[in-house]
Design a protein around this motif. Structure first.
Motif, short mmCIF file in Angstrom:
data_model
loop_
_atom_site.label_atom_id
_atom_site.label_comp_id
_atom_site.label_asym_id
_atom_site.label_seq_id
_atom_site.Cartn_x
_atom_site.Cartn_y
_atom_site.Cartn_z
N ALA A 159 125.28 40.07 51.41
CA ALA A 159 126.13 39.62 50.30
C ALA A 159 126.82 38.29 50.58
O ALA A 159 127.03 37.49 49.67
CB ALA A 159 127.17 40.70 49.98
N GLU A 160 127.17 38.04 51.84
CA GLU A 160 127.87 36.80 52.17
C GLU A 160 126.98 35.57 52.00
O GLU A 160 127.47 34.46 51.91
CB GLU A 160 128.37 36.87 53.62
N TYR B 171 125.14 34.90 49.46
CA TYR B 171 125.00 34.53 48.05
C TYR B 171 126.35 34.07 47.50
O TYR B 171 127.31 34.82 47.50
CB TYR B 171 124.49 35.73 47.24
N THR B 172 126.37 32.83 47.02
CA THR B 172 127.57 32.27 46.42
C THR B 172 127.17 31.55 45.14
O THR B 172 126.31 30.66 45.17
CB THR B 172 128.27 31.28 47.37
N VAL B 173 127.78 31.94 44.04
CA VAL B 173 127.47 31.29 42.76
C VAL B 173 127.95 29.84 42.79
O VAL B 173 129.07 29.56 43.24
CB VAL B 173 128.13 32.05 41.59
N VAL B 174 127.10 28.92 42.37
CA VAL B 174 127.45 27.50 42.33
C VAL B 174 127.34 27.00 40.90
O VAL B 174 126.70 27.62 40.05
CB VAL B 174 126.52 26.69 43.26
N GLU B 175 127.97 25.87 40.64
CA GLU B 175 127.96 25.31 39.29
C GLU B 175 126.60 24.67 39.00
O GLU B 175 125.87 24.25 39.89
CB GLU B 175 129.07 24.27 39.15
N LYS C 189 118.74 27.44 48.27
CA LYS C 189 119.34 27.59 46.95
C LYS C 189 118.41 28.44 46.09
O LYS C 189 117.25 28.62 46.42
CB LYS C 189 119.57 26.23 46.30
N THR D 214 122.77 29.90 42.56
CA THR D 214 123.49 30.50 43.68
C THR D 214 122.88 30.02 44.99
O THR D 214 121.76 29.50 45.02
CB THR D 214 123.42 32.04 43.62
N THR D 215 123.63 30.17 46.04
CA THR D 215 123.05 29.96 47.36
C THR D 215 122.31 31.23 47.75
O THR D 215 122.55 32.30 47.20
CB THR D 215 124.13 29.67 48.41
#
Length: 200
Positions: free
Chosen positions: A140-141, A143-147, A171, A185-186
């Motif tokens: 889970a760490e 994955y980070t939503v990006v603009e 990405k 997301t990443t």
């Protein structure tokens, strides 16, 4: 009365300091202090030597562990290369529409690649490769939503509950409804390279 008082005054002896005794006491105190400092110095030196030995031991163990890690890493890379080399040739999809291809691949875990003109896919066998993909999925760490819009992906991992799109630079997107696109997301570091190696 006056004579008696004078006799008492004359009989009182003045207090004399015994300088020799004081000097001996001072020398004794100095000697004891010097002995104490010497003992502390020896104790400190012994502790320093003990710590230095412990540091040398730890450095030796560190070097041994580093060598073991390097060996295990090489063994892992060799094993991974062998597993990916043993995979069958990818199947060329009969459709040029990823949205049409995804619903066809539901039995197990699949990886898909775009060659630019067509799609190729592989069924990932149970075992190390599938377990590693699952670990990437569950990280889970990573994955980070990006603009912005999702990048143009060249690889996809199809799980029964989601599709993960992958692009260079770690990405991509995650679609929980198994669509061919999603929010930018990443993705976990190394996942794109790992999936790409399936088609090498």
């Amino acid at each position: 009365m006056e004579r008696t008082a004078e006799r008492r005054r004359s009989s009182a002896k003045p207090i004399k300091l015994n300088y020799r005794m004081l000097l001996c006491i001072a020398v004794l105190v100095f000697f004891l202090l010097a002995l104490l400092f010497f003992i502390l110095f020896l104790s400190r030196g012994g502790k320093i030597d003990e710590l230095n030995k412990q540091i040398e031991t730890l450095n030796g163990e560190k070097n041994t562990l580093s060598a073991q890690v390097n060996t295990l890493t090489q063994d892992n890379q060799t094993m991974l290369a062998g597993l990916t080399a043993a995979l069958p040739d990818p199947t060329t999809a009969q459709t040029e529409d990823l949205n049409a291809l995804i619903p066809q691949l539901t039995e197990g875990v699949y990886v898909v690649r775009s060659t630019g003109s067509q799609y190729q896919y592989l069924s990932v066998p149970a075992g190390y490769l599938q377990d590693k993909l699952t670990a990437y999925r569950d990280n889970a760490e990573g994955y980070t939503v990006v603009e912005g819009d999702a990048p143009a992906c060249t690889c996809w991992v199809l799980f029964s509950d989601r599709v993960i799109g992958l692009a260079e630079g770690d990405k991509g997107f995650v679609s929980m409804d198994r669509a061919a696109t999603g929010s930018a997301t990443t993705v976990p570091s190394g996942m794109y390279a790992f999936v790409s190696s399936f088609f090498a």
